[in-house]
Write a protein that holds these residues in place. Structure first.
Motif, PDB file in Angstrom:
ATOM      1  N   THR A 213      40.648  27.397  31.882  1.00 27.54           N
ATOM      2  CA  THR A 213      39.684  28.488  31.834  1.00 27.54           C
ATOM      3  C   THR A 213      40.117  29.692  32.662  1.00 27.54           C
ATOM      4  OG1 THR A 213      37.939  26.828  31.575  1.00 27.54           O
ATOM      5  CG2 THR A 213      37.246  29.063  32.141  1.00 27.54           C
ATOM      6  N   LEU A 214      40.663  29.436  33.856  1.00 27.22           N
ATOM      7  CA  LEU A 214      41.086  30.534  34.728  1.00 27.22           C
ATOM      8  C   LEU A 214      42.537  30.928  34.487  1.00 27.22           C
ATOM      9  CD1 LEU A 214      39.464  29.391  38.117  1.00 27.22           C
ATOM     10  CD2 LEU A 214      38.477  30.835  36.310  1.00 27.22           C
ATOM     11  N   ARG A 215      43.229  30.123  33.706  1.00 30.48           N
ATOM     12  CA  ARG A 215      44.663  30.343  33.467  1.00 30.48           C
ATOM     13  C   ARG A 215      45.427  30.401  34.779  1.00 30.48           C
ATOM     14  NH1 ARG A 215      44.383  34.772  28.466  1.00 30.48           N
ATOM     15  NH2 ARG A 215      43.180  33.407  27.060  1.00 30.48           N
TER      16      ARG A 215
ATOM     17  N   ASP B 149      48.241  29.534  46.880  1.00 32.17           N
ATOM     18  CA  ASP B 149      47.774  29.120  45.555  1.00 32.17           C
ATOM     19  C   ASP B 149      46.258  29.214  45.477  1.00 32.17           C
ATOM     20  OD1 ASP B 149      50.247  28.595  44.352  1.00 32.17           O
ATOM     21  OD2 ASP B 149      50.343  26.575  45.189  1.00 32.17           O
ATOM     22  N   VAL B 150      45.579  28.926  46.583  1.00 34.56           N
ATOM     23  CA  VAL B 150      44.121  29.067  46.636  1.00 34.56           C
ATOM     24  C   VAL B 150      43.725  30.531  46.480  1.00 34.56           C
ATOM     25  CG1 VAL B 150      42.105  28.818  48.139  1.00 34.56           C
ATOM     26  CG2 VAL B 150      43.788  26.971  47.974  1.00 34.56           C
ATOM     27  N   VAL B 151      44.466  31.430  47.098  1.00 40.26           N
ATOM     28  CA  VAL B 151      44.197  32.864  46.952  1.00 40.26           C
ATOM     29  C   VAL B 151      44.329  33.279  45.492  1.00 40.26           C
ATOM     30  CG1 VAL B 151      45.071  35.177  47.499  1.00 40.26           C
ATOM     31  CG2 VAL B 151      44.844  33.463  49.310  1.00 40.26           C
ATOM     32  N   ARG B 152      45.362  32.828  44.829  1.00 35.78           N
ATOM     33  CA  ARG B 152      45.560  33.166  43.425  1.00 35.78           C
ATOM     34  C   ARG B 152      44.413  32.654  42.563  1.00 35.78           C
ATOM     35  NH1 ARG B 152      49.301  30.022  42.030  1.00 35.78           N
ATOM     36  NH2 ARG B 152      49.377  30.849  39.938  1.00 35.78           N
ATOM     37  N   ALA B 153      43.896  31.475  42.898  1.00 41.17           N
ATOM     38  CA  ALA B 153      42.759  30.926  42.149  1.00 41.17           C
ATOM     39  C   ALA B 153      41.518  31.787  42.334  1.00 41.17           C
ATOM     40  CB  ALA B 153      42.483  29.499  42.610  1.00 41.17           C
ATOM     41  N   ASN B 154      41.270  32.234  43.556  1.00 44.24           N
ATOM     42  CA  ASN B 154      40.128  33.105  43.815  1.00 44.24           C
ATOM     43  C   ASN B 154      40.238  34.409  43.030  1.00 44.24           C
ATOM     44  OD1 ASN B 154      38.063  32.444  46.246  1.00 44.24           O
ATOM     45  ND2 ASN B 154      40.001  31.377  46.591  1.00 44.24           N
ATOM     46  N   MET B 155      41.409  34.967  42.991  1.00 41.76           N
ATOM     47  CA  MET B 155      41.580  36.244  42.298  1.00 41.76           C
ATOM     48  C   MET B 155      41.481  36.072  40.786  1.00 41.76           C
ATOM     49  SD  MET B 155      44.378  38.085  44.818  1.00 41.76           S
ATOM     50  CE  MET B 155      44.232  39.662  44.019  1.00 41.76           C
ATOM     51  N   ALA B 156      41.867  34.908  40.285  1.00 39.71           N
ATOM     52  CA  ALA B 156      41.676  34.630  38.856  1.00 39.71           C
ATOM     53  C   ALA B 156      40.192  34.457  38.541  1.00 39.71           C
ATOM     54  CB  ALA B 156      42.451  33.376  38.458  1.00 39.71           C
ATOM     55  N   ALA B 157      39.458  33.804  39.442  1.00 38.99           N
ATOM     56  CA  ALA B 157      38.049  33.520  39.200  1.00 38.99           C
ATOM     57  C   ALA B 157      37.170  34.760  39.320  1.00 38.99           C
ATOM     58  CB  ALA B 157      37.566  32.447  40.171  1.00 38.99           C
ATOM     59  N   MET B 158      37.626  35.786  40.045  1.00 39.27           N
ATOM     60  CA  MET B 158      36.804  36.991  40.205  1.00 39.27           C
ATOM     61  C   MET B 158      36.837  37.874  38.964  1.00 39.27           C
ATOM     62  SD  MET B 158      39.007  39.475  42.754  1.00 39.27           S
ATOM     63  CE  MET B 158      38.628  41.136  42.224  1.00 39.27           C
ATOM     64  N   ASP B 159      37.766  37.630  38.076  1.00 40.75           N
ATOM     65  CA  ASP B 159      37.872  38.445  36.871  1.00 40.75           C
ATOM     66  C   ASP B 159      36.588  38.356  36.054  1.00 40.75           C
ATOM     67  OD1 ASP B 159      38.740  38.881  33.868  1.00 40.75           O
ATOM     68  OD2 ASP B 159      40.318  39.770  35.106  1.00 40.75           O
ATOM     69  N   GLU B 160      36.164  39.472  35.508  1.00 35.29           N
ATOM     70  CA  GLU B 160      34.900  39.501  34.762  1.00 35.29           C
ATOM     71  C   GLU B 160      34.939  38.630  33.516  1.00 35.29           C
ATOM     72  OE1 GLU B 160      35.785  43.629  32.235  1.00 35.29           O
ATOM     73  OE2 GLU B 160      34.193  43.550  33.744  1.00 35.29           O
TER      74      GLU B 160
ATOM     75  N   GLY C 174      20.333  35.961  37.480  1.00 32.38           N
ATOM     76  CA  GLY C 174      21.461  36.450  36.696  1.00 32.38           C
ATOM     77  C   GLY C 174      22.706  36.775  37.496  1.00 32.38           C
ATOM     78  N   LEU C 175      22.830  36.234  38.718  1.00 34.98           N
ATOM     79  CA  LEU C 175      24.006  36.507  39.549  1.00 34.98           C
ATOM     80  C   LEU C 175      25.183  35.655  39.059  1.00 34.98           C
ATOM     81  CD1 LEU C 175      25.349  37.808  42.021  1.00 34.98           C
ATOM     82  CD2 LEU C 175      24.433  35.916  43.406  1.00 34.98           C
ATOM     83  N   SER C 176      26.199  36.306  38.532  1.00 33.12           N
ATOM     84  CA  SER C 176      27.400  35.596  38.096  1.00 33.12           C
ATOM     85  C   SER C 176      28.096  34.970  39.293  1.00 33.12           C
ATOM     86  CB  SER C 176      28.356  36.545  37.381  1.00 33.12           C
ATOM     87  OG  SER C 176      27.774  37.035  36.191  1.00 33.12           O
ATOM     88  N   TYR C 177      28.762  33.838  39.067  1.00 34.61           N
ATOM     89  CA  TYR C 177      29.351  33.120  40.202  1.00 34.61           C
ATOM     90  C   TYR C 177      30.576  32.332  39.772  1.00 34.61           C
ATOM     91  CZ  TYR C 177      27.503  28.742  38.309  1.00 34.61           C
ATOM     92  OH  TYR C 177      27.257  27.664  37.504  1.00 34.61           O
ATOM     93  N   ALA C 178      31.350  31.968  40.783  1.00 28.61           N
ATOM     94  CA  ALA C 178      32.386  30.949  40.633  1.00 28.61           C
ATOM     95  C   ALA C 178      32.349  30.093  41.889  1.00 28.61           C
ATOM     96  CB  ALA C 178      33.761  31.570  40.451  1.00 28.61           C
TER      97      ALA C 178
ATOM     98  N   ASP D  91      44.379  39.614  52.405  1.00 25.15           N
ATOM     99  CA  ASP D  91      45.719  40.162  52.154  1.00 25.15           C
ATOM    100  C   ASP D  91      45.947  40.360  50.661  1.00 25.15           C
ATOM    101  OD1 ASP D  91      46.277  40.105  54.849  1.00 25.15           O
ATOM    102  OD2 ASP D  91      47.586  38.347  54.756  1.00 25.15           O
ATOM    103  N   GLY D  92      45.635  39.330  49.880  1.00 27.82           N
ATOM    104  CA  GLY D  92      45.855  39.416  48.439  1.00 27.82           C
ATOM    105  C   GLY D  92      45.017  40.497  47.786  1.00 27.82           C
ATOM    106  N   LEU D  93      43.776  40.635  48.211  1.00 20.75           N
ATOM    107  CA  LEU D  93      42.883  41.643  47.626  1.00 20.75           C
ATOM    108  C   LEU D  93      43.326  43.060  47.984  1.00 20.75           C
ATOM    109  CD1 LEU D  93      39.496  39.840  48.374  1.00 20.75           C
ATOM    110  CD2 LEU D  93      40.501  40.205  46.107  1.00 20.75           C
ATOM    111  N   VAL D  94      43.700  43.263  49.241  1.00 15.64           N
ATOM    112  CA  VAL D  94      44.165  44.590  49.664  1.00 15.64           C
ATOM    113  C   VAL D  94      45.437  44.963  48.914  1.00 15.64           C
ATOM    114  CG1 VAL D  94      45.102  45.919  51.590  1.00 15.64           C
ATOM    115  CG2 VAL D  94      43.068  44.515  51.934  1.00 15.64           C
TER     116      VAL D  94
END
Length: 309
Positions: free
Chosen positions: A283-285, A215-226, A160-164, A18-21
């Motif tokens: 780090t993720l703000r 709040d978990v969704v928001r954390a995921n979306m913060a962590a996906m940022d390049e 070299g696969l970036s991850y969180a 939902d958050g990503l869409v």
């Protein structure tokens, strides 16, 4: 961006979709619906009913998807099941993960995000636990999460696969089922709404760090940022709440009480749990925005409302 969410029909995964869409991304969902619900998948997401162990079929989705980001939420999440069926637990949580990781490598995915767990720390009462605390899982479920984290880190080091890696505490919220580490909120809410007895395993003074799903969704979306560096992050509130206290809070919201019985503690369950979220904040703000009472109230009335329809 083009994004794949495995387990995207599940409790956390569907909220993430939902958050990503809503953020404007093109989202593909893969879920075998063993615990997920098709109706929880956003109607603008592309859905495939498929198991992540079906590597050839999954490879075709990767070939067509041109994914920038992969969120891996698909997992076997029940601690008691893992203790009784360690092979099946490992097959999905490790071999399924490897299928997804290898396809990420082959098809040039930019970043891989993984839902880990407080279970990796085991029964360490020196709470709150930071990310550098010893990893001493007491269940096969927790062991598969530790193993998965090591594979992800090696894919980063070698390929070299970036991850969180996001170590969730006990996630609760709307759409939750009995599966997963925050499932006690659903189990209690469902029983209270139906007037059924609640069973507490142990003395009820065991604590959990309950975090609201959005709040978990928001954390995921913060962590996906390049700009977010590859690493491991606790996603939590840093607050302990006992199971007995949770019961009383839900009684208050329901304006009723049901019988409560106590049973022997279950094998693999930990006694105290709270995770230090300072690294994610810095780090993720990111920081949790939903207070426990607010989140539990919304969750209880969601389940109570479903009973009335």
């Amino acid at each position: 961006m083009n994004i794949l969410v495995t387990g995207g029909a599940g409790f956390i995964g569907s909220h993430l979709v939902d958050g990503l869409v809503e953020a404007g991304h093109h989202v593909v969902v893969v879920d075998n619906l063993s615990t997920g619900c098709r109706e929880h998948v956003h109607d603008q997401a592309v859905f495939y009913e498929m198991d992540i162990l079906q590597k050839d079929e999954l490879a075709r989705i990767f070939a067509n998807g041109a994914f920038d980001i992969v969120f891996h939420e698909a997992a076997q999440t029940l601690v008691p099941y893992s203790m009784e069926h360690p092979r099946e637990d490992a097959e999905l949580n490790i071999m399924g993960l490897l299928n997804v990781l290898e396809l990420c490598r082959q098809f040039g995915v930019k970043k891989f995000l993984f839902s880990s767990s407080a279970a990796v720390y085991g029964d360490n009462v020196q709470v709150p636990l930071a990310e550098n605390a010893p990893l001493q899982p007491t269940s096969f479920y927790g062991l598969t999460k530790v193993t998965a984290e090591k594979y992800i880190q090696m894919y980063h080091d070698v390929f070299g696969l970036s991850y969180a890696i996001l170590r969730y505490s006990n996630v609760y919220g709307e759409r939750q089922g009995s599966h997963g580490e925050g499932g006690v909120v659903y189990i209690f809410s469902d029983a209270i709404a139906e007037g059924r007895e609640i069973t507490i395993f142990g003395d009820g003074d065991q604590s959990r760090d309950f975090i609201y799903v959005k709040d978990v969704v928001r954390a995921n979306m913060a962590a996906m940022d390049e700009t977010a560096p590859s690493g491991i992050y606790n996603i939590s509130t840093n607050i302990e709440t006992t199971v007995n206290a949770l019961k009383e809070i839900l009684f208050y919201f329901s304006q009723t009480a049901v019988p409560v019985s106590y049973a022997e503690a279950r094998s693999g369950d930990i006694y105290r749990s709270a995770l230090d979220n300072a690294l994610a904040k810095q780090t993720l703000r990111w920081r949790p925005a939903t207070k426990l009472l607010e989140g539990l109230q919304q969750t209880y009335f969601y389940f109570a409302g479903r009973k009335q329809t």
